[in-house]
Design a protein around this motif. Structure first.
Motif, PDB file in Angstrom:
ATOM      1  N   SER A  78       0.955   3.778  -3.148  1.00 13.22           N
ATOM      2  CA  SER A  78       0.634   5.322  -2.652  1.00 13.22           C
ATOM      3  C   SER A  78       1.683   6.286  -3.251  1.00 13.22           C
ATOM      4  N   SER A 138       0.726  -1.275   0.099  1.00 17.29           N
ATOM      5  CA  SER A 138      -0.119   0.041   0.148  1.00 17.29           C
ATOM      6  C   SER A 138       0.883   1.289   0.059  1.00 17.29           C
ATOM      7  N   GLY A 141       1.496   6.748   5.973  1.00 17.60           N
ATOM      8  CA  GLY A 141       0.100   6.590   6.721  1.00 17.60           C
ATOM      9  C   GLY A 141      -0.665   5.579   6.386  1.00 17.60           C
ATOM     10  N   VAL A 142      -1.073   5.613   5.000  1.00 20.17           N
ATOM     11  CA  VAL A 142      -1.636   4.829   4.130  1.00 20.17           C
ATOM     12  C   VAL A 142      -1.373   3.128   4.383  1.00 20.17           C
ATOM     13  N   MET A 195       1.064  10.245  -4.059  1.00 17.61           N
ATOM     14  CA  MET A 195       0.553  10.867  -2.793  1.00 17.61           C
ATOM     15  C   MET A 195       1.512  11.565  -1.783  1.00 17.61           C
ATOM     16  N   GLY A 196       2.790  11.293  -1.985  1.00 18.44           N
ATOM     17  CA  GLY A 196       3.718  11.694  -1.113  1.00 18.44           C
ATOM     18  C   GLY A 196       4.300  10.786   0.006  1.00 18.44           C
ATOM     19  N   TRP A 197       5.477  10.893   0.593  1.00 25.23           N
ATOM     20  CA  TRP A 197       6.002   9.972   1.328  1.00 25.23           C
ATOM     21  C   TRP A 197       5.076   9.916   2.620  1.00 25.23           C
ATOM     22  N   VAL A 198       4.660  11.072   3.164  1.00 24.36           N
ATOM     23  CA  VAL A 198       4.031  11.135   4.572  1.00 24.36           C
ATOM     24  C   VAL A 198       2.812  10.319   4.479  1.00 24.36           C
ATOM     25  N   VAL A 199       1.920  10.629   3.410  1.00 22.67           N
ATOM     26  CA  VAL A 199       0.590  10.433   3.198  1.00 22.67           C
ATOM     27  C   VAL A 199       0.715   8.734   3.013  1.00 22.67           C
ATOM     28  N   SER A 200       1.545   8.334   2.132  1.00 18.93           N
ATOM     29  CA  SER A 200       1.784   7.167   1.806  1.00 18.93           C
ATOM     30  C   SER A 200       2.157   5.955   2.882  1.00 18.93           C
TER      31      SER A 200
END
Length: 207
Positions: free
Chosen positions: A166, A162, A178-179, A171-176
């Motif tokens: 991401s 996931s 988190g996902v 979606m960017g490293w931080v958001v990815s």
């Protein structure tokens, strides 16, 4: 010094007598376990057998008049048995302390498994009957524990996958990250929910 050496020799001979009788009892019981298959949680059969043998040696130790109680001697006599299985002396002592507390410690409480061992007779099949009683209890079944073990790598793989997907879709490293964490935690949460449902279905059998 001579008296101390004599006392030590007596204590050693008593311990050896308890261990010898316990091994003879175990041999007479394990023959009745042949052909039986049990699916218990890790360490359960070993713990049950040790508590059972402590009960056996508790009864044997009652014929000797020593400062320690017969119950304590029953557990102390597990030391040679654990050591002969390859366990270090330090680990064996910790294990005996844990078993002793499980069995009620110095209180008058008698653990059901210890009680079965205390009343056992050679060849009476009491150990097999004990395991048969526990067989139907999901709380000590190996299945829920295997479920959790298998869920861990699955959660890790899905979390990493996931995260990677991401990142690839921008979606960017931080958001990815988190996902990925949410997916991994969700998988483990589902596994834990199923685990608790499995082990909470039945009540523990009475020994």
């Amino acid at each position: 010094m001579a008296t101390l050496r004599t006392d030590t020799e007596i204590a050693t001979s008593i311990l050896n007598a308890c261990v010898e009788d316990a091994r003879r009892m175990l041999s007479s019981q394990t023959s009745m376990l042949e052909g039986k298959t049990y699916d218990f949680m890790p360490g359960f059969e070993e713990m049950t057998t040790h508590l059972y043998l402590a009960g056996v040696m508790w009864r044997i130790g009652e014929q000797f008049d020593l400062p320690t109680t017969a119950k304590e001697r029953g557990f102390v006599s597990l030391l040679p048995i654990l050591s002969s299985s390859g366990m270090s002396a330090e680990k064996a002592q910790r294990r005996i302390a844990e078993l002793y507390q499980t069995a009620g410690g110095s209180s008058d409480k008698i653990h059901p498994v210890v009680s079965v061992g205390y009343n056992a007779v050679e060849g009476d099949g009491s150990l097999a009957r004990l395991f048969d009683q526990f067989r139907a209890d999901p709380k000590i079944s190996g299945a829920p524990f295997r479920l959790l073990d298998r869920a861990k790598p699955i959660a890790a793989v899905l979390g990493i996958a996931s995260f990677a997907i991401s990142v690839l879709v921008g979606m960017g490293w931080v958001v990815s990250l988190g996902v990925g964490l949410v997916i991994a935690v969700s998988v483990m949460a589902i596994a834990l929910a199923i685990y608790h449902q499995m082990v909470g279905t039945w009540s523990s059998p009475k020994c």
